[in-house]
Design a protein around this motif. Structure first.
Motif, PDB file in Angstrom:
ATOM      1  N   SER A  39       0.828  -1.208   0.000  1.00 31.21           N
ATOM      2  CA  SER A  39       0.000   0.000   0.000  1.00 31.21           C
ATOM      3  C   SER A  39       0.859   1.253   0.000  1.00 31.21           C
ATOM      4  O   SER A  39       0.576   2.225  -0.725  1.00 31.21           O
ATOM      5  N   MET A  40       1.909   1.271   0.808  1.00 29.35           N
ATOM      6  CA  MET A  40       2.817   2.411   0.839  1.00 29.35           C
ATOM      7  C   MET A  40       3.484   2.598  -0.522  1.00 29.35           C
ATOM      8  O   MET A  40       3.555   3.717  -1.056  1.00 29.35           O
ATOM      9  N   ARG A  41       3.955   1.499  -1.090  1.00 31.88           N
ATOM     10  CA  ARG A  41       4.627   1.564  -2.391  1.00 31.88           C
ATOM     11  C   ARG A  41       3.693   2.112  -3.467  1.00 31.88           C
ATOM     12  O   ARG A  41       4.095   2.956  -4.286  1.00 31.88           O
ATOM     13  N   ASP A  42       2.459   1.653  -3.485  1.00 30.98           N
ATOM     14  CA  ASP A  42       1.499   2.116  -4.496  1.00 30.98           C
ATOM     15  C   ASP A  42       1.298   3.628  -4.421  1.00 30.98           C
ATOM     16  O   ASP A  42       1.211   4.313  -5.454  1.00 30.98           O
ATOM     17  N   ILE A  43       1.223   4.157  -3.207  1.00 33.65           N
ATOM     18  CA  ILE A  43       1.028   5.601  -3.042  1.00 33.65           C
ATOM     19  C   ILE A  43       2.235   6.367  -3.581  1.00 33.65           C
ATOM     20  O   ILE A  43       2.099   7.330  -4.345  1.00 33.65           O
ATOM     21  N   PHE A  44       3.431   5.925  -3.223  1.00 36.03           N
ATOM     22  CA  PHE A  44       4.630   6.639  -3.659  1.00 36.03           C
ATOM     23  C   PHE A  44       4.829   6.558  -5.171  1.00 36.03           C
ATOM     24  O   PHE A  44       5.285   7.515  -5.802  1.00 36.03           O
ATOM     25  N   LEU A  45       4.508   5.416  -5.760  1.00 36.29           N
ATOM     26  CA  LEU A  45       4.709   5.264  -7.197  1.00 36.29           C
ATOM     27  C   LEU A  45       3.682   6.037  -8.019  1.00 36.29           C
ATOM     28  O   LEU A  45       3.803   6.127  -9.248  1.00 36.29           O
ATOM     29  N   SER A  46       2.682   6.622  -7.355  1.00 35.50           N
ATOM     30  CA  SER A  46       1.724   7.448  -8.084  1.00 35.50           C
ATOM     31  C   SER A  46       2.365   8.743  -8.577  1.00 35.50           C
ATOM     32  O   SER A  46       1.814   9.428  -9.436  1.00 35.50           O
ATOM     33  N   ASN A  47       3.520   9.099  -8.020  1.00 34.53           N
ATOM     34  CA  ASN A  47       4.288  10.251  -8.488  1.00 34.53           C
ATOM     35  C   ASN A  47       5.616   9.721  -9.033  1.00 34.53           C
ATOM     36  O   ASN A  47       6.329   8.998  -8.330  1.00 34.53           O
ATOM     37  N   PRO A  48       5.987  10.037 -10.279  1.00 26.84           N
ATOM     38  CA  PRO A  48       7.174   9.428 -10.881  1.00 26.84           C
ATOM     39  C   PRO A  48       8.510   9.887 -10.316  1.00 26.84           C
ATOM     40  O   PRO A  48       9.536   9.247 -10.547  1.00 26.84           O
ATOM     41  N   ALA A  49       8.544  10.981  -9.571  1.00 27.02           N
ATOM     42  CA  ALA A  49       9.807  11.505  -9.060  1.00 27.02           C
ATOM     43  C   ALA A  49      10.407  10.571  -8.010  1.00 27.02           C
ATOM     44  O   ALA A  49       9.691   9.908  -7.258  1.00 27.02           O
ATOM     45  N   ASP A  50      11.735  10.537  -7.950  1.00 29.29           N
ATOM     46  CA  ASP A  50      12.421   9.681  -6.977  1.00 29.29           C
ATOM     47  C   ASP A  50      12.364  10.253  -5.567  1.00 29.29           C
ATOM     48  O   ASP A  50      12.387   9.512  -4.580  1.00 29.29           O
TER      49      ASP A  50
END
Length: 409
Positions: A39-50
């Motif tokens: 769930s955490m990963r999905d939220i962060f990957l919604s924005n392409p920036a590192d």
């Protein structure tokens, strides 16, 4: 589900680009089922920036790649561990968790004291005790065909071993487990602070006892130790004991919950280990990679460029260990659990740099022994139908209850 009510947003500083902003609250984000890490990963990957920035909890940066997680944890010139959580709570006056909240080289002599108690030789002996206790616990409920895994196993095995290391009475386990849970994941700041005071008072009391009557346990060792030719002062000792209690009472117990829920819901993986026990060591590393539970943080001590942004001195940076183990640039198909994966241990589940977890060898040993001894005795099990296990999380995630069932033959 979410952990708690989201904190109010802070204003965006001028040095934070607008396209890096993501609305994420570590302490209150949606978790799908028990998939805290996914769930955490999905939220962060919604924005392409590192590198991202969130206005929650006072406003802080988030790094989300293996390379950046490793850099922040290793670069003590630019990133300090004086503050290790992203929060807007008032922590002034609290003793630092030594050596974790000391930057090098000040941390080194204190870390050395802890490493002596967790040397390979010491861990070997503790592993023998952990195996005997694992067998005793499992045999105690195996014929019942069910157990509440967290209270009947996860909060017994590693905590009992820890309490032997620090010389605490077994009858104190329920109290300490309850108090540490509130410190780590209490609903309100007031509850967490009150529990922290109780844990601190307990630790200080034990230090005073050991100074008067030292034994061969770890608390006695640090209570009577000298650093730079002087006894460790009470303020520093309090922080050391607090770190010991929080680390020893929570992290391995929480990790065991994620191990058990995965195996309970993946019979093909259980069968693989039952039929090929030689895979267990690598499986242990793979499960550690897939299910990290700790969210680390660092304070920027000197302006530094990272991921196309400029972090300013005083900024806070969230370092999520799940994003390291789930980085597809480091691990192919990172969400998939593969017990034959090559080098799954190349991750930051136990942190990194000079503050890599001093108890990681013991933790690995306890987790491996759980896999070995549980699967010998209860090779097929499932989550009890109708039960609803949940994740509770702040800086460390845990499964609060896990009812398991199996056929008794």
């Amino acid at each position: 589900m979410t952990s708690q009510t989201a904190s109010p947003p802070a204003g965006r500083p001028a040095h934070v680009p607008e396209d890096r902003v993501i609305d994420f609250d570590l302490y209150a984000f949606p978790i799908e089922g028990l998939e805290y890490q996914r769930s955490m990963r999905d939220i962060f990957l919604s924005n392409p920036a590192d590198v991202l920035w969130t206005p929650r909890n006072g406003g802080h940066w988030i790094v989300k790649t293996h390379a950046d997680v490793a850099k922040v944890l290793a670069d003590t010139e630019h990133f300090s561990s004086r503050r290790i959580v992203v929060t807007d709570e008032d922590v002034a006056g609290r003793p630092p968790l030594v050596p974790l909240q000391l930057d090098p080289p000040a941390h080194a002599p204190y870390r050395a004291l802890l490493q002596q108690a967790l040397s390979p030789k010491a861990v070997g002996k503790l592993g023998e005790r952990a195996r005997a206790l694992s067998i005793e616990l499992i045999e105690g409920f195996r014929a019942d065909g069910h157990c509440e895994f967290i209270s009947q196993f996860a909060q017994h095995l590693p905590i009992a071993i820890f309490m032997e290391i620090v010389g605490l009475p077994a009858e104190d386990r329920p109290y300490l487990t309850s108090v540490s849970e509130t410190v780590m994941r209490g609903e309100t700041e007031a509850e967490r602070n009150e529990a922290g005071g109780k844990l601190m008072a307990y630790g200080v009391g034990k230090v005073m006892e050991r100074r008067a009557n030292p034994g061969d346990d770890l608390i006695s060792r640090i209570a009577t130790a000298e650093v730079d030719g002087k006894p460790i002062d009470d303020f520093t000792l309090t922080g050391m004991v607090m770190l010991l209690l929080l680390g020893g009472l929570d992290t391995v117990a929480s990790t065991l919950g994620f191990y058990a829920q995965f195996l309970a819901t993946h019979p093909e993986h259980r069968r693989q280990l039952v039929e090929n026990p030689d895979l267990i060591s690598n499986a242990n590393e793979e499960l550690l990679r897939r299910f990290p539970i700790a969210i680390l943080a660092r304070e920027v001590r000197a302006d530094v460029a990272m991921g196309g942004v400029m972090m300013k001195a005083g900024d806070m940076v969230m370092v999520p260990t799940p994003m390291d183990g789930l980085d597809e640039h480091k691990f192919a198909e990172p969400l998939r659990v593969d017990f034959n994966r090559d080098k799954p241990g190349a991750n930051s589940t136990f942190g990194g740099g000079v503050h890599r977890c001093v108890g990681s060898m013991l933790a690995r040993t306890e987790l491996r022994i759980f896999l070995e001894e549980w699967l010998k005795r209860i090779p097929d099990f499932a989550i009890r139908p109708g039960s609803s296990p949940k994740v509770s999380a702040r800086s460390v995630a845990t499964i609060t209850s896990l009812e398991l069932v199996w056929d008794v033959k």
